[in-house]
Design an enzyme around this catalytic site. Structure first.
Site, PDB file in Angstrom:
ATOM      1  N   GLU A  76     -11.079   3.197  14.841  1.00 33.74           N
ATOM      2  CA  GLU A  76     -11.884   2.025  14.487  1.00 33.74           C
ATOM      3  C   GLU A  76     -12.131   1.999  12.981  1.00 33.74           C
ATOM      4  OE1 GLU A  76     -13.277  -0.997  14.417  1.00 33.74           O
ATOM      5  OE2 GLU A  76     -14.351  -0.721  16.325  1.00 33.74           O
ATOM      6  N   HIS A 119     -13.603  -1.014  11.675  1.00 32.00           N
ATOM      7  CA  HIS A 119     -14.670  -2.010  11.558  1.00 32.00           C
ATOM      8  C   HIS A 119     -14.388  -3.054  10.485  1.00 32.00           C
ATOM      9  CE1 HIS A 119     -17.383   0.837  13.896  1.00 32.00           C
ATOM     10  NE2 HIS A 119     -17.546  -0.324  14.498  1.00 32.00           N
ATOM     11  N   GLU A 121      -7.772  -0.268  14.639  1.00 29.20           N
ATOM     12  CA  GLU A 121      -8.537  -1.488  14.895  1.00 29.20           C
ATOM     13  C   GLU A 121      -9.116  -2.071  13.612  1.00 29.20           C
ATOM     14  OE1 GLU A 121     -12.458  -2.959  17.399  1.00 29.20           O
ATOM     15  OE2 GLU A 121     -11.209  -1.341  18.194  1.00 29.20           O
ATOM     16  N   GLU A 126     -12.134  -9.279  18.024  1.00 29.79           N
ATOM     17  CA  GLU A 126     -13.526  -9.455  18.431  1.00 29.79           C
ATOM     18  C   GLU A 126     -14.246 -10.516  17.607  1.00 29.79           C
ATOM     19  OE1 GLU A 126     -16.371  -6.175  16.793  1.00 29.79           O
ATOM     20  OE2 GLU A 126     -14.423  -5.232  17.131  1.00 29.79           O
ATOM     21  N   HIS A 132     -12.805  -6.780  23.805  1.00 27.64           N
ATOM     22  CA  HIS A 132     -13.931  -6.157  23.111  1.00 27.64           C
ATOM     23  C   HIS A 132     -15.138  -6.235  24.030  1.00 27.64           C
ATOM     24  CE1 HIS A 132     -17.444  -6.315  20.261  1.00 27.64           C
ATOM     25  NE2 HIS A 132     -16.840  -5.213  19.875  1.00 27.64           N
TER      26      HIS A 132
END
Length: 395
Positions: free
Chosen positions: A197, A199, A223, A249, A299
């Site tokens: 991840e 973010h 991600e 997401e 998500h």
């Protein structure tokens, strides 16, 4: 059945979760003229008050409409709200109402949502763990908790190893991230997927350096490796690494999603039913992804109603990769909010069969935890961070 009432309900508790947003839920209750009740969920993040008010505003377009006419109702609001494709608040509000509408339709027809969408493609949905690494800073702490996750039956886990780095990352940050990822890989072995991840917080050059540093650990996907709006940077990233990109997401419309998929910018699409447009738009983007050989991994981070509806959609998704799972790291009150939610067993959850969402809602919990919408505090550790991880370690 015509819609009589739509009510946004903020729930909160002193029992906190693995991230700031985990301490709160925005539930949406839709009631028809004959008294049938359905539930949806909206995304809080730092915008609790504005989302709450957006649901009230969007409701004005839904009151008096036939609850079964989900496509017509969604497009009526799309027509009315000039900024729907650019407004997170509007998108999550209409998503919550749409999810509740499908819950009602399922109850009316005596069928779970997956049956309304053509039937399931699987009896069990494979999941990956997230939220498990709260307060992990050192490689050893990440490794020990990762072992615990695998003991729980998970075959895949996701984590953010980058600490407080934002936009740029230096050699120290690269070294710390690699040490954390290496420790987790050694702890779980080669038969467990590790998912990285980011973010969506790095520029393309930093993200590319990260990819080159971590590719030896065979991550299942990277991600949101670059800032969400940096399409040019994402193209640069895709051209510089063979690692698979997961994102989605923060996509809030069908056409926006289609652009990323059809331009080859994503390998694993992560739509969020609580802001993409609910089940109505969600079923469309699944097919867009399938037609372009893109896998789907919804998500699924906010609450137990979201978890329920995304299990239903995962059941009908032929091109499913995995479903994200925070459920085992939810505060207890979020788990108590629903009856009949299925636990993780052997890295999978069983698809429930109750009409609508597949689960029943605990009305007592709603009344006990109902609260006025209040702003969340802005602190040094951002709202999206798993708590206690926004740190460096060592010297």
């Amino acid at each position: 059945m015509r819609i009589r009432e739509i009510e946004p309900i903020v729930l909160t508790s002193k029992e906190k979760g693995s991230a700031t947003w985990a301490s709160i839920m925005i539930v949406t209750r839709v009631i028809t003229e004959n008294g049938e009740v359905g539930y949806g969920e909206a995304v809080p993040t730092l915008r609790v008050i504005s989302v709450y008010n957006a649901i009230k505003q969007v409701s004005k377009a839904y009151i008096g409409k036939e609850v079964e006419e989900v496509e017509k109702n969604y497009h009526e609001w799309y027509k009315q709200d000039f900024y729907l494709a650019r407004s997170f608040e509007s998108a999550t509000a209409v998503s919550a109402i749409d999810i509740a509408s499908w819950d009602i339709i399922g109850k009316e027809l005596g069928a779970p949502i997956h049956k309304l969408l053509g039937g399931k493609t699987r009896d069990r949905v494979p999941v990956y763990a997230n939220g498990w690494y709260q307060d992990c800073v050192t490689p050893e702490e990440f490794a020990e908790k990762a072992k615990d996750v695998v003991k729980m039956g998970y075959k895949a886990l996701k984590f953010d190893p980058f600490g407080p780095y934002y936009d740029w990352i230096d050699e120290r940050g690269l070294r710390e991230a690699e040490e954390r990822v290496k420790a987790v890989r050694e702890a779980v072995g080669d038969n467990v997927d590790i998912l990285i991840e980011h973010h969506g917080r790095f520029n393309a050059n930093s993200a590319i350096m990260i990819a080159k540093r971590l590719e030896k650990y065979n991550p299942g996907f990277m991600e949101e490796p670059v800032h969400h709006e940096d399409v040019i940077g994402l193209r640069k990233y895709k051209a510089s690494t063979h690692l698979r990109v997961a994102l989605g997401e923060r996509l809030i419309s069908e056409k926006e999603t289609a652009f990323y998929v059809e331009e080859g910018l994503v390998n694993i699409l992560q739509p969020d039913l609580t802001n993409i447009g609910g089940v109505t738009v969600g079923r469309s983007v699944i097919k867009i992804a399938e037609a372009n050989d893109v896998e789907v991994a919804f998500h699924n981070a906010f609450g137990s109603i979201q978890n329920a509806v995304e299990i239903q959609l995962s059941a009908v998704t032929q091109n499913l990769y995995l479903l994200e799972n925070f459920y085992d790291w939810f505060p207890q009150w979020k788990r108590d909010l629903v009856y009949n939610e299925t636990p993780v067993e052997g890295g999978h959850v069983k698809v429930p069969y109750k009409p609508g969402l597949g689960v029943s809602i605990n009305e007592k919990i709603i009344e006990q935890l109902r609260a006025e919408p209040i702003p969340l505090d802005v602190i040094e550790e951002p709202v999206w961070v798993v708590k206690g991880t926004w740190k460096n370690y060592g010297v």
